[in-house]
Write a protein that holds these residues in place. Structure first.
Motif, mmCIF file in Angstrom:
data_model
loop_
_atom_site.group_PDB
_atom_site.id
_atom_site.type_symbol
_atom_site.label_atom_id
_atom_site.label_comp_id
_atom_site.label_asym_id
_atom_site.label_seq_id
_atom_site.Cartn_x
_atom_site.Cartn_y
_atom_site.Cartn_z
ATOM 1 N N ARG A 221 24.126 40.148 14.929
ATOM 2 C CA ARG A 221 23.403 39.285 15.843
ATOM 3 C C ARG A 221 22.219 39.961 16.253
ATOM 4 N NH1 ARG A 221 25.175 35.166 19.434
ATOM 5 N NH2 ARG A 221 23.617 34.652 21.122
ATOM 6 N N CYS A 222 22.235 41.258 16.877
ATOM 7 C CA CYS A 222 21.056 41.945 17.315
ATOM 8 C C CYS A 222 20.308 42.341 16.253
ATOM 9 C CB CYS A 222 21.789 43.282 18.259
ATOM 10 S SG CYS A 222 22.694 42.720 19.656
ATOM 11 N N LEU A 223 20.857 42.591 15.150
ATOM 12 C CA LEU A 223 19.895 43.183 14.155
ATOM 13 C C LEU A 223 19.081 42.023 13.631
ATOM 14 C CD1 LEU A 223 22.228 45.376 11.985
ATOM 15 C CD2 LEU A 223 20.019 46.237 12.882
ATOM 16 N N LYS A 224 19.560 40.834 13.523
ATOM 17 C CA LYS A 224 18.859 39.455 12.980
ATOM 18 C C LYS A 224 17.823 39.198 13.944
ATOM 19 C CE LYS A 224 19.023 34.726 11.538
ATOM 20 N NZ LYS A 224 19.711 33.714 10.836
ATOM 21 N N SER A 225 18.022 39.500 15.192
ATOM 22 C CA SER A 225 16.905 39.048 16.314
ATOM 23 C C SER A 225 16.060 40.117 16.417
ATOM 24 C CB SER A 225 17.433 38.840 17.762
ATOM 25 O OG SER A 225 18.064 39.839 18.274
ATOM 26 N N ALA A 226 16.424 41.414 15.933
ATOM 27 C CA ALA A 226 15.562 42.364 16.084
ATOM 28 C C ALA A 226 14.545 42.623 14.660
ATOM 29 C CB ALA A 226 16.250 44.006 15.978
ATOM 30 N N ALA A 229 12.090 39.839 15.749
ATOM 31 C CA ALA A 229 11.118 40.054 16.723
ATOM 32 C C ALA A 229 9.988 41.029 16.375
ATOM 33 C CB ALA A 229 11.770 41.128 17.841
ATOM 34 N N ASP A 230 10.095 41.631 15.395
ATOM 35 C CA ASP A 230 8.851 42.235 14.609
ATOM 36 C C ASP A 230 7.867 41.375 14.205
ATOM 37 O OD1 ASP A 230 7.461 44.725 13.679
ATOM 38 O OD2 ASP A 230 8.381 44.004 11.645
ATOM 39 N N VAL A 231 8.373 40.098 13.854
ATOM 40 C CA VAL A 231 7.512 39.310 13.151
ATOM 41 C C VAL A 231 6.984 37.919 13.931
ATOM 42 C CG1 VAL A 231 7.076 38.084 10.974
ATOM 43 C CG2 VAL A 231 8.778 39.907 11.006
ATOM 44 N N ASP A 232 7.825 37.509 15.077
ATOM 45 C CA ASP A 232 7.908 36.330 15.379
ATOM 46 C C ASP A 232 7.228 36.332 16.935
ATOM 47 O OD1 ASP A 232 9.026 35.559 13.142
ATOM 48 O OD2 ASP A 232 10.851 34.680 14.081
ATOM 49 N N GLN A 234 6.267 36.299 20.748
ATOM 50 C CA GLN A 234 7.164 35.998 21.752
ATOM 51 C C GLN A 234 8.213 35.480 21.682
ATOM 52 O OE1 GLN A 234 4.520 34.206 24.993
ATOM 53 N NE2 GLN A 234 4.821 36.291 26.020
ATOM 54 N N SER A 235 8.255 34.528 20.831
ATOM 55 C CA SER A 235 9.750 33.820 20.594
ATOM 56 C C SER A 235 10.615 34.725 19.804
ATOM 57 C CB SER A 235 9.465 32.479 19.717
ATOM 58 O OG SER A 235 9.326 32.840 18.385
ATOM 59 N N GLY A 236 10.090 35.797 19.105
ATOM 60 C CA GLY A 236 11.006 36.732 18.535
ATOM 61 C C GLY A 236 11.694 37.689 19.663
ATOM 62 N N LEU A 237 10.598 38.010 20.502
ATOM 63 C CA LEU A 237 11.170 38.969 21.897
ATOM 64 C C LEU A 237 12.143 38.132 22.510
ATOM 65 C CD1 LEU A 237 7.878 40.454 22.753
ATOM 66 C CD2 LEU A 237 10.009 41.390 21.729
ATOM 67 N N GLN A 238 11.783 36.762 22.779
ATOM 68 C CA GLN A 238 12.939 35.927 23.437
ATOM 69 C C GLN A 238 14.241 36.080 23.033
ATOM 70 O OE1 GLN A 238 13.745 32.247 22.770
ATOM 71 N NE2 GLN A 238 13.723 31.199 24.526
ATOM 72 N N GLU A 239 14.550 35.975 21.542
ATOM 73 C CA GLU A 239 15.778 35.939 21.038
ATOM 74 C C GLU A 239 16.420 37.447 21.197
ATOM 75 O OE1 GLU A 239 15.773 35.274 16.682
ATOM 76 O OE2 GLU A 239 14.335 33.710 17.131
#
Ligand code: 2NE
Length: 276
Positions: A221-226, A229-232, A234-239
């Protein structure tokens, strides 16, 4: 593998197996599995269910086939026969581009989504495999964008995420020339993770799914959001930050501070280290 249908739909099949793997199949082979608004709404509902189901860790997304003419398709994109002046028009008469919501759901749900591509992944159907975490292609897989030659384009994930995956030069080639690429070419440019004989496609997907189901759900879960986050932005950071909050809630420390507030007493901060 024994698949149990979850619910009956007109445009998709939605099944689960006992091992925590769900399978969603776009079921319009006579249209090369092109999606109309209803198809997307049904996909969204099935993906939302898989997201909510705590036993499910992996979702396989695939297309029904072969069609009666012997040809396979993952998905040929938006159904051009219902495209109106402001989007794709469903039975309710409302023009929509609701596949963009589906793309976001696949990308942000904390489960691993694997596209199993046999035959055509074209246009918006190509973008659908793109936003999945992993893609396994059958040896008859065909990949490509068509927007500029038929009056459309996807400048969202379809462009920027594609460029992250295959590089700027290749992504521009794919969109500007609208060529079709075979499975081996897709593998060579990093667009898919593996190529297998068509007869082995589902079994290979299940094998990958089983391996993933052995891993730590929170780590995945954390890896997917990480990765997101590199690409997305603010919404990536939010996840990613949402996962930090989730993990914090699960800690002794958060429980003490929450408990203290509920009990109207000062929290005992001394119990918790200020780690280096
Ligand atoms: C996929 C492809 C290359 C396959 O070619 P072929 O020769 O194997 O099949 P054929 O004969 O073109 O298609 C078989 C049947 O499927 C229908 C066709 O109309 C045909 O129906 P009949 O004539 O037998 O009744 N079909 C195929 N794709 C369809 C589609 N997208 N919509 C409705 N019916 C479709 C070839 O079929 C092809 O190039 N398809 C069109 C690809 C396309 O233009 N996709 C839309 C891109 S735009 C998009 O997806 C999009 C976007 O840009 C932005 C937001 C959301 C979506």
């Amino acid at each position: 593998t024994e698949w149990t249908p979850v619910k009956s739909y007109s445009d998709i099949r939605y099944e689960k197996c006992a091992e925590g793997i769900a399978k969603i199949t776009i079921n319009r082979p006579e249209k090369r599995n092109a999606f109309r608004p209803e198809t997307v709404a049904q996909l969204f509902e099935a993906f939302s269910d898989a997201r909510e189901d705590q036993r499910v860790g992996v979702v396989l997304l695939t297309g029904a086939g072969p069609h009666t003419d012997g040809k396979y398709a993952f998905c040929a994109g938006g159904d051009q026969s219902v495209r109106g002046p402001a989007g794709y028009v469903g039975g309710d008469g409302v023009p929509r581009l609701n596949v963009l919501d589906l793309q976001k759901l696949i990308r942000s749900m904390p489960k691993v989504v694997i596209a199993l591509v046999a035959g055509y992944a074209i246009g918006g159907g190509h973008v659908l495999h793109l936003v999945c975490d992993l893609t396994i292609a059958a040896d008859n897989g065909i990949f490509g964008q068509v927007g500029p030659k038929m009056g459309s384009f996807d400048g969202g994930f379809g462009a920027s995420y594609l460029a992250r995956i295959v590089g700027q030069k290749k992504a521009r080639e794919i969109w500007f020339l609208c060529r079709q690429y075979d499975a081996q070419q897709a593998l060579d440019m990093g667009l898919v993770n593996a190529v297998v004989p068509i007869a082995d496609l589902e079994e290979e997907g299940i094998k990958w799914g089983r391996e993933i189901m052995q891993q730590s759900p929170l780590a995945i879960r954390c890896l997917k959001s990480a990765f997101n986050a590199d690409v997305d932005g603010q919404s990536g950071l939010q996840e990613l930050a949402g996962n930090a909050t989730l993990l914090y809630y699960m800690s002794e420390e958060a429980r003490e501070f929450h408990q203290a507030q509920r009990e109207k007493r000062p929290p005992d901060a001394s119990k918790f280290p200020w780690l280096p």
